[in-house]
Design an enzyme around this catalytic site. Structure first.
Site, mmCIF file in Angstrom:
data_model
loop_
_atom_site.group_PDB
_atom_site.id
_atom_site.type_symbol
_atom_site.label_atom_id
_atom_site.label_comp_id
_atom_site.label_asym_id
_atom_site.label_seq_id
_atom_site.Cartn_x
_atom_site.Cartn_y
_atom_site.Cartn_z
ATOM 1 N N ASP A 16 0.786 -1.232 0.000
ATOM 2 C CA ASP A 16 0.000 0.000 0.000
ATOM 3 C C ASP A 16 0.823 1.290 0.000
ATOM 4 O OD1 ASP A 16 -1.646 -2.152 0.577
ATOM 5 O OD2 ASP A 16 -2.892 -1.050 1.978
ATOM 6 N N GLU B 175 1.370 -9.258 11.836
ATOM 7 C CA GLU B 175 1.113 -8.885 10.444
ATOM 8 C C GLU B 175 2.423 -8.687 9.696
ATOM 9 O OE1 GLU B 175 -1.460 -5.499 7.951
ATOM 10 O OE2 GLU B 175 -1.215 -5.326 10.121
#
Length: 420
Positions: free
Chosen positions: A163, A393
């Site tokens: 992202d 994550e």
């Protein structure tokens, strides 16, 4: 190791929402495209029926034109932004986002098929998924490469999978912030320290791009010429090239007869990916399609032509040398940005941290080019990060600290798939 396997299974089971697996509770409460692919690999290690269901549920969100969106909003949930109301896509049931993500699915379906214990189930499920995969890949070629360049146009940083990568800094800076941008409240920074997430000015541009899509009615050909953010992403192009190789193998196996069409796609994408090589840097670079030039920032995706299988042995060796030079600057491979870059931020999302899923893809490529020692280094680093910091994550490449969301599905899934 056994207790970690058990913990990884329990994470997938805890994040199961009855047919789809959320990446982690709270922060990401829906089904994401490439997360679902990795998660299915993890489910295959202990519940094959459930693994296939993950992919079947994901394809409930496929658009009539073949596009597979990056989020499927199977049920309402207020803890995430932007939700379906903000996207405003024509896809109503279930509602979805309006962009895609790295298309890992055909490759993972082939892997699941070939590694299945229940062969009959796998044959049935893979055969039924094949036409949906083909429609998705045809959409990519038609909608994102209408001029047959061999590279796909990406219209949003979120679409690339990475992202807020520094590779997108200049391209995103050219996106004007919509003066009429509706007010919004971010939810992500309520779950994760803001120092580990994209910055606010990036979010304003992310959401301004959504307004562009809605004004253009999500028309892919209009966006191909008018979207203010258009890049060729190594993550998308290399994953798609590999996925087309695997889709062709599935076509041949099941007798669908699409091999010639898919071979045509491959004949265009391989040289296009190789044209992204930079000899002096010893890396592949993403490309800005508006400025028509390379984006000279080394990122973890720079090693993915190994996964694609497009590299020459000579370039593969040079990539291995580059990766070893990165290893001298960090404790754990592979940082998401070149650690010698001034843009390297070791704890901010895709600007430096290690991601288990990228390690897995890069290691597959290294193995196939005979770089087995380096591939094993990636595996051992990934397992060490899990042992030290749990199923996070992403991870700090120097300290090994767990970052972002916790009890994360795709990290648990990669562990299950790779620890065997």
């Amino acid at each position: 190791m056994n207790h970690l396997r058990q913990q990884a299974q329990e994470i997938l089971q805890a994040n199961d929402r009855g047919g789809f697996t959320v990446p982690t509770a709270g922060l990401y409460p829906f089904q994401w495209l490439w997360d679902a692919g990795f998660t299915a690999l993890g489910w295959m290690r202990f519940d094959e029926q459930r693994a296939w269901r993950e992919l079947e549920t994901l394809f409930q969100g496929q658009w009539p034109n073949g596009m597979l969106p990056h989020i499927v909003f199977h049920r309402p949930e207020a803890s995430y932004f932007p939700g379906p109301e903000r996207w405003g896509t024509p896809q109503a049931s279930p509602p979805t986002s309006g962009i895609t993500q790295p298309p890992v699915l055909a490759s993972f379906v082939r892997r699941m098929l070939e590694g299945a214990r229940d062969r009959a189930l796998a044959e049935e499920k893979a055969r039924a998924l094949y036409p949906k995969l083909l429609a998705y890949h045809r959409w990519f070629k038609r909608a994102r490469d209408p001029e047959d360049t061999g590279l796909m146009a990406c219209y949003h940083p979120w679409e690339t999978g990475a992202d807020n990568s520094p590779a997108w800094d200049e391209a995103l800076a050219q996106v004007p912030v919509d003066p009429d941008l509706p007010p919004y409240t971010r939810r992500d920074t309520g779950h994760v320290d803001p120092s580990q997430r994209p910055r606010q000015e990036e979010y304003d541009r992310y959401l301004s791009l959504l307004e562009v899509y809605k004004r253009d009615g999500y028309d892919p050909l209009r966006l191909y010429t008018q979207c203010p953010f258009r890049v060729a992403s190594l993550l998308i192009d290399c994953v798609l090239h590999r996925a087309n190789r695997d889709l062709r193998a599935l076509s041949q196996r099941f007798g669908f007869g699409h091999e010639a069409e898919i071979t045509g796609w491959l004949s265009r994408s391989a040289p296009a990916i190789e044209a992204l090589w930079d000899e002096q840097a010893g890396l592949y670079f993403n490309r800005d399609l508006i400025q028509n030039g390379p984006i000279r920032v080394g990122v973890s995706a720079s090693f993915l032509p190994l996964y694609a299988g497009s590299s020459s042995p000579q370039r593969a060796e040079r990539l291995a040398q580059t990766l070893r030079s990165w290893a001298q600057q960090v404790r754990y491979l592979v940082p998401s940005t070149d650690p010698s870059s001034p843009r390297f931020e070791p704890q901010r999302y895709w600007r430096g941290p290690v991601w288990a899923v990228l390690n897995r893809l890069i290691a597959w490529g290294l193995e196939e080019y005979g770089q087995t020692e380096l591939a094993e280094r990636l595996r051992q680093d990934t397992l060490a990060l899990v042992r030290a910091s749990g199923f996070s994550e992403y991870y700090h490449p120097r300290t090994g600290a767990g970052l972002g969301g916790g009890a994360f599905s795709w990290t648990a899934a990669v562990f299950l798939d790779w620890a065997e």
